[in-house]
Design a protein around this motif. Sequence first.
Motif, PDB file in Angstrom:
ATOM      1  N   ASP A 233       0.654  -1.167   0.071  1.00 36.44           N
ATOM      2  CA  ASP A 233       0.194   0.018   0.147  1.00 36.44           C
ATOM      3  C   ASP A 233       0.848   1.384  -0.018  1.00 36.44           C
ATOM      4  O   ASP A 233       0.321   2.335   0.065  1.00 36.44           O
ATOM      5  CB  ASP A 233      -1.039   0.015   1.154  1.00 36.44           C
ATOM      6  CG  ASP A 233      -0.202  -0.093   2.564  1.00 36.44           C
ATOM      7  OD1 ASP A 233       0.841  -0.051   2.482  1.00 36.44           O
ATOM      8  OD2 ASP A 233      -0.965  -0.572   3.548  1.00 36.44           O
ATOM      9  N   ASP A 234       2.084   0.903  -0.117  1.00 37.26           N
ATOM     10  CA  ASP A 234       3.109   2.229  -0.173  1.00 37.26           C
ATOM     11  C   ASP A 234       4.085   2.041  -1.234  1.00 37.26           C
ATOM     12  O   ASP A 234       5.293   2.189  -0.820  1.00 37.26           O
ATOM     13  CB  ASP A 234       3.675   2.536   1.270  1.00 37.26           C
ATOM     14  CG  ASP A 234       4.257   3.716   1.502  1.00 37.26           C
ATOM     15  OD1 ASP A 234       4.121   4.836   0.539  1.00 37.26           O
ATOM     16  OD2 ASP A 234       5.376   3.784   2.135  1.00 37.26           O
ATOM     17  N   PRO A 235       4.016   1.939  -2.298  1.00 35.43           N
ATOM     18  CA  PRO A 235       4.772   1.655  -3.379  1.00 35.43           C
ATOM     19  C   PRO A 235       5.961   2.662  -3.747  1.00 35.43           C
ATOM     20  O   PRO A 235       7.064   2.295  -4.201  1.00 35.43           O
ATOM     21  CB  PRO A 235       4.197   1.257  -4.606  1.00 35.43           C
ATOM     22  CG  PRO A 235       2.882   1.876  -4.393  1.00 35.43           C
ATOM     23  CD  PRO A 235       2.368   1.828  -3.049  1.00 35.43           C
ATOM     24  N   SER A 236       5.517   3.948  -3.279  1.00 34.28           N
ATOM     25  CA  SER A 236       6.502   5.073  -3.585  1.00 34.28           C
ATOM     26  C   SER A 236       7.061   5.445  -2.388  1.00 34.28           C
ATOM     27  O   SER A 236       8.154   6.192  -2.102  1.00 34.28           O
ATOM     28  CB  SER A 236       5.917   6.412  -3.696  1.00 34.28           C
ATOM     29  OG  SER A 236       4.827   6.000  -5.097  1.00 34.28           O
ATOM     30  N   GLU A 237       7.108   4.598  -1.373  1.00 32.50           N
ATOM     31  CA  GLU A 237       7.947   4.755  -0.077  1.00 32.50           C
ATOM     32  C   GLU A 237       7.808   5.727   0.651  1.00 32.50           C
ATOM     33  O   GLU A 237       8.885   6.618   0.964  1.00 32.50           O
ATOM     34  CB  GLU A 237       9.467   4.161  -0.183  1.00 32.50           C
ATOM     35  CG  GLU A 237       9.662   2.786  -0.940  1.00 32.50           C
ATOM     36  CD  GLU A 237      10.891   2.503  -1.487  1.00 32.50           C
ATOM     37  OE1 GLU A 237      11.549   1.595  -1.305  1.00 32.50           O
ATOM     38  OE2 GLU A 237      11.189   3.252  -2.563  1.00 32.50           O
ATOM     39  N   LEU A 238       6.730   6.263   1.119  1.00 30.96           N
ATOM     40  CA  LEU A 238       6.329   7.626   1.709  1.00 30.96           C
ATOM     41  C   LEU A 238       6.178   7.526   3.143  1.00 30.96           C
ATOM     42  O   LEU A 238       6.170   8.427   3.827  1.00 30.96           O
ATOM     43  CB  LEU A 238       5.218   8.278   0.833  1.00 30.96           C
ATOM     44  CG  LEU A 238       5.709   8.676  -0.466  1.00 30.96           C
ATOM     45  CD1 LEU A 238       4.196   9.367  -1.020  1.00 30.96           C
ATOM     46  CD2 LEU A 238       6.691   9.550  -0.737  1.00 30.96           C
ATOM     47  N   ASN A 239       5.940   6.306   3.545  1.00 27.39           N
ATOM     48  CA  ASN A 239       5.561   5.910   5.198  1.00 27.39           C
ATOM     49  C   ASN A 239       6.469   5.023   5.780  1.00 27.39           C
ATOM     50  O   ASN A 239       6.324   3.845   5.722  1.00 27.39           O
ATOM     51  CB  ASN A 239       4.018   5.518   5.162  1.00 27.39           C
ATOM     52  CG  ASN A 239       3.516   5.426   6.586  1.00 27.39           C
ATOM     53  OD1 ASN A 239       4.055   5.969   7.600  1.00 27.39           O
ATOM     54  ND2 ASN A 239       2.657   4.461   6.634  1.00 27.39           N
ATOM     55  N   ASN A 240       7.518   5.726   6.451  1.00 29.70           N
ATOM     56  CA  ASN A 240       8.371   4.867   7.197  1.00 29.70           C
ATOM     57  C   ASN A 240       7.721   4.116   8.435  1.00 29.70           C
ATOM     58  O   ASN A 240       7.586   4.871   9.531  1.00 29.70           O
ATOM     59  CB  ASN A 240       9.541   5.655   7.650  1.00 29.70           C
ATOM     60  CG  ASN A 240      10.609   4.963   8.225  1.00 29.70           C
ATOM     61  OD1 ASN A 240      10.891   3.763   8.137  1.00 29.70           O
ATOM     62  ND2 ASN A 240      11.582   5.537   9.059  1.00 29.70           N
ATOM     63  N   LEU A 241       7.461   2.919   8.362  1.00 31.12           N
ATOM     64  CA  LEU A 241       6.991   2.024   9.282  1.00 31.12           C
ATOM     65  C   LEU A 241       7.771   1.950  10.669  1.00 31.12           C
ATOM     66  O   LEU A 241       7.151   1.591  11.514  1.00 31.12           O
ATOM     67  CB  LEU A 241       6.186   0.910   8.725  1.00 31.12           C
ATOM     68  CG  LEU A 241       5.310   1.201   7.814  1.00 31.12           C
ATOM     69  CD1 LEU A 241       4.686  -0.302   7.137  1.00 31.12           C
ATOM     70  CD2 LEU A 241       4.082   1.990   8.378  1.00 31.12           C
ATOM     71  N   ALA A 242       9.065   2.022  10.260  1.00 31.00           N
ATOM     72  CA  ALA A 242      10.121   1.777  11.338  1.00 31.00           C
ATOM     73  C   ALA A 242      10.114   2.530  12.527  1.00 31.00           C
ATOM     74  O   ALA A 242      10.602   2.531  13.630  1.00 31.00           O
ATOM     75  CB  ALA A 242      11.462   1.842  10.807  1.00 31.00           C
ATOM     76  N   GLN A 243       9.177   3.928  12.296  1.00 30.69           N
ATOM     77  CA  GLN A 243       9.211   4.997  13.204  1.00 30.69           C
ATOM     78  C   GLN A 243       7.841   4.575  14.126  1.00 30.69           C
ATOM     79  O   GLN A 243       7.592   5.118  15.076  1.00 30.69           O
ATOM     80  CB  GLN A 243       9.143   6.342  12.766  1.00 30.69           C
ATOM     81  CG  GLN A 243      10.186   6.568  12.012  1.00 30.69           C
ATOM     82  CD  GLN A 243      10.077   8.132  11.223  1.00 30.69           C
ATOM     83  OE1 GLN A 243      10.987   8.700  11.413  1.00 30.69           O
ATOM     84  NE2 GLN A 243       9.041   8.018  10.406  1.00 30.69           N
TER      85      GLN A 243
END
Length: 538
Positions: free
Chosen positions: A503-513
Motif C-alpha cells: 500500500d506504499d509503493p512510493s515509500e512515503l511512510n516509514n513504518l520503522a518509526q
Amino acid sequence: MLLLTLLSSALLMVVVVTSAQPVKQPNILLIFPDQWRFDWAGSVWNLDALRTPNFDAVVANGTVFTRAYVASPLCAPSRSCLAGGREYDQAGVPSNFGNDYPVQQTTFYKLLRDKAGYHVMTCGKDDLTKKSQPGLNGSYHAEELGFSDYLRSSGKMDVVNSKEPHEPFGAFLQENNLWDVHKAEWHGPDGDCQWKSYVCNKSSPLPDFAYEDNWIARNAMTLLSRKPANKPWYLQVNIAGPHPPFSITQNMSKTVRGREFPTAVDHTTLTHEQQQILRQDYAAEIENIDGWIGELLALVEKSGDMDNTLVCIASDHGEMLGDHDDWGKSQPWQGSASVPFTCMGKKVGVKVGQRITRPVSTMDMAATFLDYAGTEPDTGMTTTTLRPILEGKAMSNREFVSSGLGKWRAVVQYVNNSEIYKLICCNGTCAGQPRNATHSPSPNERVRRMFTFSSSRLGDCSAYPPNMVPQDCRVSLRDEEEMLVGAKPGKNHTTVLLYNLFDDPSELNNLAQDNTYKGVVNRMLPLMPPHTCLVSKI
C-alpha cells in the motif's frame, strides 16, 4: 522499426502451437537495457502514455514479474552479480571502477559454453570489464568470461572518456566521421545541456544509424546471423539506453513531444514543464528499444528458432527520475532497485498470461538459464532457479530477496497479499531518503553531506545543481572506494527504514518509526547479510 503488427507473426506460433513436452536445451535471448525503472513498462503498470507494444506482447505471451529487484543497483556490480550468480557481497565487484569482474570466478556464461555446449554471444555494454574497458575490438577478457562470440562496447559516458576512440562504438563513429560530432555533443558548447543536466530539449546531432542503441541492436542481429547451426545458443543484448544523459535523435524526439507523463514523487526541484521534457526523452529511449525488441524477435522467428527460444527482458537497475529529489540509481528506493522483468516461451514451458507479484531477484536468471540448459550453478553461486515459477508450478523461489551497494543493504519479503515489506539498513544516512525518514537531511544536504563534488572521469561535475547530481558523477575515482564501498558510518549512527510496498509503493511512510511494526523490523534484521547492518534489533 518493427512494432506490434510486425511482431505478431513472431508471436503467433507461440500462442497457437501446443506442446506435449518442453524442448530440450532451448536457445536463450536476454534483452538487457541499462537503467530501465520498473514502472515504466507500458501495460504492466498501466502507463498509457508510454508505447511499448513489443514488450507488452512478450508480457501477454509469457510471465511477468511485477516486483523484480536487482542484487545491486549500479551497472558493474549488478551485471557482475548476474554473471557470477552471486549476491552483491559475494560477487567480487563492489563498485563501478574499483576492479573488473574477477575472471578466476566462473560465470554462468562459461558454464553454458563449457558444460552445456552453448554458443554464447554478447553485444553492447556488459560492464564486466568496466574499469579496464572492453578494448578497441571488445575482446578484453571476453573468452575468459565465457563468450564464444561478441561485439562488446562501452556505455554512453565511457565512450567519450578519451581523446581518441578506445572501444568499438567510438571506432565506429570515427570510421563514419562522427567521432568529433559525438565528442562535441558532450564536451562542446552543448555539453552543459546533454551531460550536466537531466533536462535538455536539444536533440542529438547523430543520425539514427549512428545512435548507440541502434548500433548495438544491429550488432545483435549480426551475431545471430553468424551463429553456428545445430547448436543451442545464448545471446545477451546489452543496450546502452535508457541510461542518461537522455540524448535522443531528432526522429525520436518527434515521437514523444506533447505527451504527458506522471511526475516524480516527493519532488521539489523541477517545474512540471522540466519534468515533462526529461520524461519525454526517457520515454523516447524506451520506445526506441521496444522497436528493436520487435526487430530481434522477428529475426528469431524468421530463422525458425522462435519455438525453441526462451526470451527474457530485464534491466541492470532503475532510474530515480527525481523521486525523493534523487537522480540516477545506486539507492535502495524502488525507482533505483526495481526493474521490468518478463519471459516468454510457451514451447519451452513458460506459462502464458501469468503475473507474479511476489518479489524475485533478477540475479536468479543465471540459475534459471542453467536449469533450462541442463546444468547446475557452480560451487559458491547463490543464484536459485525461477523455472518452477515460470512454468506455473510455484509462486516464489526465495524466502526474501536482497539488494545492496556500499553502505546500505535491503531485503524485501512477502508476508501475505497485503503485506510486502522492504527493510533498509544504512550505516549512516541513506542518501536520497524520503523526508519522512529519521535523520533525513534537507534536500540540498542530501547530496552535499553524502558526496564530494570533484572532477570525475567525464569533466567537472560541480556544475550540477545540488539536487540533480547523477550518482555516476557524485564520487571521484580517488574517493570511490571510501565513499561507495567502505563508507564509514557516522558515530553510533545507523538508519533503519521499513515500508509496506503493498500500500506504499512510493515509500512515503516509514513504518520503522511506528512501535506497531517493531516486531516486523526485528524479524527482518537477521535477514541482512552478515556484518552489513550495525544493529541487530531496535
